[in-house]
Design a protein around this motif. Structure first.
Motif: not given
Length: 231
Positions: A182, A186-190
């Motif tokens: 995370m 960007t507060r995004k999970d990959t």
């Protein structure tokens, strides 16, 4: 060695405190004894986070014991309670700046365990991850920009379950244990892996590479015999 001595000192302090309240230790008191479970020193070496195991009262529903969270200031010699009550938490950690303690816990109505950060000055808990299934393990990037964590895949309900065939077949429909990252900007999970079992992982000191122990399946035998290290 230092960690073991520290746990022993904290446990003795709790027992002495209990002994000061009751002069005689009876069999009933065995179910009231508290002990230190986890200890984690902050990166700057100034504070120590530790959890205390609190026995579950017989009046409560069956389940695991509770865990309370404390922070010990090495300079002042004082402990501060950050999380108390009927809470179960584990996997103590620190943010790289030593300002927050991190834990894995399920807080509120959800039964899904997430990573939470707790400000040591305020004591408020903030959810860090938003995984669809419970987080198993996590690690902060040394530069503080991201966090790695593992979580099992969500096993889809088979169509024949609704027809009454709900038998559990040994080593079938096993969920994978995948690695996620995370990004805090960007507060995004990959999702970094797919349909494998990541049993362990570690950042390098620069925070730009990851070493992971990966096996084909999320099984006990695989965790012992079939792990391979990938970078």
């Amino acid at each position: 060695m230092f960690k073991n001595k520290l746990i022993l000192i904290l446990q003795l302090a709790i027992i002495v405190s209990l002994g000061a309240q009751t002069k005689v230790l009876t069999s009933y008191d065995l179910f009231k004894l508290k002990d230190v479970n986890e200890v984690k020193v902050s990166p700057d070496g100034e504070k120590i986070a530790y959890s205390v195991n609190v026995p579950r009262p017989f009046t409560d529903e069956s389940g695991s014991d509770y865990e309370n969270l404390y922070v010990y200031d090495i300079q002042t010699g004082q402990s501060k309670n950050l999380v108390e009550g009927k809470v179960m938490l584990s996997s103590l950690g620190w943010t790289p700046d030593s300002k927050q303690i991190t834990i894995i816990a399920s807080i509120g109505r959800s039964n899904i365990k997430q990573v939470y950060s707790i400000n040591i000055k305020v004591g408020s808990a903030v959810k860090v991850t938003n995984s669809k299934t419970s987080v198993k393990k996590y690690s902060w990037n040394p530069n503080g920009s991201s966090i790695l964590y593992t979580a099992e895949s969500k096993v889809e309900k088979r169509e024949y379950f609704d027809k009454g065939f709900n038998q559990e077949i040994f080593e079938e429909n096993i969920p994978s244990l995948d690695l996620y990252m995370m990004d805090f900007y960007t507060r995004k999970d990959t999702k970094l892996t797919e349909d494998v079992a990541v049993f362990d992982f570690k950042w390098n000191s620069a925070g730009d590479k990851i070493a992971a122990a990966i096996a084909p399946d999320n099984l006990v035998d695989d965790s012992y015999m079939f792990k391979r290290i990938f970078v």
